[in-house]
Design an enzyme around this catalytic site. Structure first.
Site, PDB file in Angstrom:
ATOM      1  CB  VAL A   5      -7.878  -6.233   3.798  1.00  0.00           C
ATOM      2  CG1 VAL A   5      -9.297  -5.772   4.043  1.00  0.00           C
ATOM      3  CG2 VAL A   5      -7.392  -5.761   2.432  1.00  0.00           C
ATOM      4  CE  LYS A  23       9.249  -8.220   0.079  1.00  0.00           C
ATOM      5  NZ  LYS A  23       9.613  -8.158   1.505  1.00  0.00           N
ATOM      6  CG  ASP A  77      -5.792   2.056  -0.939  1.00  0.00           C
ATOM      7  OD1 ASP A  77      -6.987   2.123  -0.678  1.00  0.00           O
ATOM      8  OD2 ASP A  77      -4.920   2.540  -0.198  1.00  0.00           O
TER       9      ASP A  77
HETATM   10  P1  IMP Z   1      -2.317   2.496  -4.071  1.00  0.00           P
HETATM   11  O1  IMP Z   1      -1.163   3.137  -4.776  1.00  0.00           O
HETATM   12  O2  IMP Z   1      -2.934   3.448  -3.061  1.00  0.00           O
HETATM   13  O3  IMP Z   1      -3.350   1.931  -4.988  1.00  0.00           O
HETATM   14  O4  IMP Z   1      -1.735   1.351  -3.150  1.00  0.00           O
HETATM   15  C1  IMP Z   1      -1.332   0.167  -3.677  1.00  0.00           C
HETATM   16  C2  IMP Z   1      -0.534  -0.650  -2.709  1.00  0.00           C
HETATM   17  O5  IMP Z   1      -0.746  -0.267  -1.334  1.00  0.00           O
HETATM   18  C3  IMP Z   1      -0.981  -2.095  -2.795  1.00  0.00           C
HETATM   19  O6  IMP Z   1      -0.323  -2.765  -3.844  1.00  0.00           O
HETATM   20  C4  IMP Z   1      -0.622  -2.601  -1.421  1.00  0.00           C
HETATM   21  O7  IMP Z   1       0.725  -2.974  -1.383  1.00  0.00           O
HETATM   22  C5  IMP Z   1      -0.833  -1.408  -0.515  1.00  0.00           C
HETATM   23  N1  IMP Z   1      -2.170  -1.465   0.120  1.00  0.00           N
HETATM   24  C6  IMP Z   1      -3.236  -0.671  -0.151  1.00  0.00           C
HETATM   25  N2  IMP Z   1      -4.290  -1.009   0.619  1.00  0.00           N
HETATM   26  C7  IMP Z   1      -3.884  -2.042   1.382  1.00  0.00           C
HETATM   27  C8  IMP Z   1      -4.535  -2.845   2.385  1.00  0.00           C
HETATM   28  O8  IMP Z   1      -5.717  -2.686   2.739  1.00  0.00           O
HETATM   29  N3  IMP Z   1      -3.769  -3.812   2.943  1.00  0.00           N
HETATM   30  C9  IMP Z   1      -2.476  -4.061   2.600  1.00  0.00           C
HETATM   31  N4  IMP Z   1      -1.838  -3.333   1.664  1.00  0.00           N
HETATM   32  C10 IMP Z   1      -2.530  -2.331   1.062  1.00  0.00           C
END
Ligand code: IMP
Length: 193
Positions: free
Chosen positions: A166, A56, A116
């Site tokens: 964040v 979302k 992330d």
């Molecule tokens: P990744 O697979 O580690 O790149 O994570 C991606 C997803 O994790 C993002 O689309 C967010 O939904 C969530 N996410 C990662 N870092 C944050 C943050 O600092 N705040 C809120 N959601 C995060």
């Protein structure tokens, strides 16, 4: 990005106590989206785009970006969920909602709130590429490069943020704070950090 431990008076009272500081103001987001939309519109001039918002978190980015584009664009959404603890990604991804649109032969722009570790997006891109679109690019409002575990081509990036959790402008903690106009950090005690 602003260094100011900004005035938080405009935030909802229920959230204010949990906010550590404002990292990116709504004005800065708006200016950045103007720039990104101009770049996207230039790059896709003469083409039609399909914006794929990742639910979302990307809802506001998709909505605000779409209104700024000068090329024709359709919108669709995917929802994915990664297993694991609340504030980190495990890389195991489940599709909760798939696209309604066929993407074969189309120019797809995936719109993300934040990249992330990159594991969610890596899975998503492989999945989308297997459907034989004409092209797939990524726009992410935020990126945390220091946390990246896979090398990903993110064509359009809004802001680089440090390794902090964040919320705001679509980003949540336990479904709270998405509606904040600014992007803020939370006090560690507010998310068990
Ligand atoms: P990744 O697979 O580690 O790149 O994570 C991606 C997803 O994790 C993002 O689309 C967010 O939904 C969530 N996410 C990662 N870092 C944050 C943050 O600092 N705040 C809120 N959601 C995060």
């Amino acid at each position: 990005m602003t260094d100011a431990a900004s005035d938080l008076a405009h935030l909802p009272e229920a959230y204010r106590a949990n906010v550590e500081r404002v990292l990116i103001t709504s004005e800065e987001i708006s200016t950045k989206l103007d720039e990104l939309a101009a770049e996207v519109s230039r790059d896709y001039a003469g083409e039609e785009l399909l914006l794929v918002g990742v639910l979302k978190g990307a809802i506001f980015v998709v909505a605000d970006l779409h209104r700024l584009l000068t090329v024709p664009a359709a919108v669709d959404f995917m929802a994915v969920s990664s297993y694991g603890s609340a504030t980190t990604s495990s890389g195991v991804v489940r599709i909760l909602k798939d696209l309604e649109a066929e993407i074969e032969g189309r120019h797809v722009l995936v719109v993300e709130d934040i990249v992330d570790s990159g594991l969610t997006l890596d899975y998503l891109l492989k999945n989308l590429r297997s459907r034989r679109p004409a092209s797939v690019e990524v726009l992410s409002l935020l990126t945390k490069p220091s946390r990246r575990e896979v090398d990903l081509p993110i064509r359009y990036v809004g802001f680089e943020v440090p390794d902090v959790f964040v919320v705001g402008y679509g980003l949540d903690f336990a479904e709270h704070y998405r509606g904040l106009g600014d992007i803020v950090t939370l006090k560690p005690e507010a998310y068990g950090g």
